[in-house]
Scaffold this motif. Structure first.
Motif, short mmCIF file in Angstrom:
data_model
loop_
_atom_site.label_atom_id
_atom_site.label_comp_id
_atom_site.label_asym_id
_atom_site.label_seq_id
_atom_site.Cartn_x
_atom_site.Cartn_y
_atom_site.Cartn_z
N ILE A 39 0.87 -1.17 0.00
CA ILE A 39 0.00 0.00 0.00
C ILE A 39 0.90 1.22 0.00
CG2 ILE A 39 -1.76 1.33 1.21
CD1 ILE A 39 -2.86 -1.18 2.36
N ASP A 40 0.69 2.10 -0.95
CA ASP A 40 1.57 3.25 -1.09
C ASP A 40 0.73 4.48 -1.39
OD1 ASP A 40 3.94 4.60 -1.09
OD2 ASP A 40 4.53 4.02 -3.12
N GLU A 41 1.19 5.65 -0.89
CA GLU A 41 0.54 6.91 -1.23
C GLU A 41 1.31 7.56 -2.37
OE1 GLU A 41 1.93 7.82 2.42
OE2 GLU A 41 0.97 5.92 2.88
N LEU A 42 0.59 8.08 -3.33
CA LEU A 42 1.20 8.72 -4.49
C LEU A 42 0.56 10.08 -4.70
CD1 LEU A 42 3.22 8.28 -6.84
CD2 LEU A 42 1.29 7.47 -8.20
N ILE A 43 1.38 11.10 -4.89
CA ILE A 43 0.90 12.47 -5.09
C ILE A 43 1.15 12.86 -6.54
CG2 ILE A 43 1.21 14.88 -4.43
CD1 ILE A 43 1.97 13.90 -1.64
N LEU A 44 0.09 13.30 -7.22
CA LEU A 44 0.16 13.64 -8.64
C LEU A 44 -0.41 15.04 -8.87
CD1 LEU A 44 -1.24 10.28 -10.03
CD2 LEU A 44 1.13 11.03 -10.22
N PRO A 45 0.03 15.72 -9.93
CA PRO A 45 -0.52 17.04 -10.24
C PRO A 45 -2.00 16.95 -10.60
CG PRO A 45 1.54 16.64 -11.43
CD PRO A 45 1.12 15.33 -10.84
N ALA A 46 -2.74 18.01 -10.30
CA ALA A 46 -4.15 18.12 -10.68
C ALA A 46 -4.39 19.56 -11.17
CB ALA A 46 -5.06 17.77 -9.51
N GLU A 47 -5.63 19.87 -11.47
CA GLU A 47 -5.97 21.20 -11.98
C GLU A 47 -6.68 22.03 -10.92
OE1 GLU A 47 -8.29 20.46 -15.45
OE2 GLU A 47 -6.58 19.81 -16.67
N ASP A 48 -6.87 23.31 -11.23
CA ASP A 48 -7.61 24.24 -10.36
C ASP A 48 -6.99 24.36 -8.98
OD1 ASP A 48 -9.45 24.63 -12.43
OD2 ASP A 48 -10.65 22.91 -11.78
N GLY A 49 -5.64 24.33 -8.91
CA GLY A 49 -4.96 24.53 -7.64
C GLY A 49 -5.02 23.35 -6.69
N LYS A 50 -5.50 22.20 -7.13
CA LYS A 50 -5.59 21.03 -6.26
C LYS A 50 -4.50 20.02 -6.60
CE LYS A 50 -10.50 21.35 -5.15
NZ LYS A 50 -11.80 20.61 -5.05
N THR A 51 -4.38 19.00 -5.74
CA THR A 51 -3.40 17.94 -5.91
C THR A 51 -4.12 16.60 -5.80
OG1 THR A 51 -1.62 19.29 -4.98
CG2 THR A 51 -1.27 16.92 -5.02
N THR A 52 -3.72 15.63 -6.59
CA THR A 52 -4.31 14.29 -6.53
C THR A 52 -3.55 13.43 -5.54
OG1 THR A 52 -5.10 14.37 -8.82
CG2 THR A 52 -4.83 12.20 -7.83
#
Length: 219
Positions: A39-52
């Motif tokens: 189980i791993d957490e992954l942070i990805l770019p998103a739009e409208d100032g948010k993060t995935t």
């Protein structure tokens, strides 16, 4: 400098699985030797100032309990299936830093779950650590500090297995000065865009097999 825009997609293979060991769920998650769970957490770019924020997971067959498929059943199972299991993984994310036990609970920001019915063609297949069930949960949230909990239920257990709450800081990748590196299994091209299959082996890569490293270059 010309930048290559990569479209990351998360693709996983779903397979059958078996038999819970007599240890706790958090111990299995963080055990380093012969892991049965990733189980791993992954942070990805998103739009409208948010993060995935995405939770990638993989359960090997030698972890999930199986049962023989009964004669009278309503499963939409493959013709060669002899065993089945059900798995449900849910997550709840709370705003703010991790609080002490006596402090009031933080507000819940989002909840999500993944569930599936798994099948296996033989008893040997249910015990194979080369077969697994895998997937991901994702949400788009505003950058900041959060804490979360994961809950696992197998074969419709009443009492879910909970991890301890963990704190996580979500950065604003649109303002980040440094990029990130993502391990990927393979790549393809669709409509002129590169698509990459992300690995779900935490910080590990398959031994003796090729893999790719995708690097995001900040603006």
């Amino acid at each position: 400098m010309r930048k290559l825009v990569l479209s990351l997609i998360i693709l996983f293979t779903f397979a059958g699985s078996l038999l819970a060991q007599r240890v706790t769920y958090p111990q299995l998650v963080f055990r380093s030797q012969t892991p049965e769970i990733f189980i791993d957490e992954l942070i990805l770019p998103a739009e409208d100032g948010k993060t995935t924020l995405a939770f990638l997971f993989r359960f090997n067959n030698d972890f999930i309990p199986y049962k023989k498929i009964p004669m009278n059943n309503e499963f939409n199972a493959p013709e060669d299936a002899e065993f089945y299991s059900t798995v449900r993984l849910s997550t709840e994310i709370y705003e703010g830093e991790l609080k002490r036990r006596q402090d009031p609970s933080a507000n819940s920001v989002t909840r999500d779950f993944w569930s599936d019915t798994l099948f296996a063609a033989s008893f040997e297949e249910t015990r194979s650590n080369e077969n697994f069930a895998a997937g991901y949960l994702e949400t788009q949230i505003t950058p900041g500090t959060y804490n979360f909990i994961l809950q696992l239920s197998m074969m419709q257990e009443i009492n879910e297995r909970n991890t301890q709450r963990r704190e996580i800081n979500i950065p604003n990748l649109q303002e980040a000065k440094k990029g990130e590196i993502y391990f990927t299994r393979n790549r393809s091209e669709v409509n002129g865009l590169q698509q990459l299959e992300l690995m779900n082996l935490e910080d590990n890569v398959p031994y003796g097999k090729d893999f790719y490293a995708a690097i995001r270059i900040p603006d």
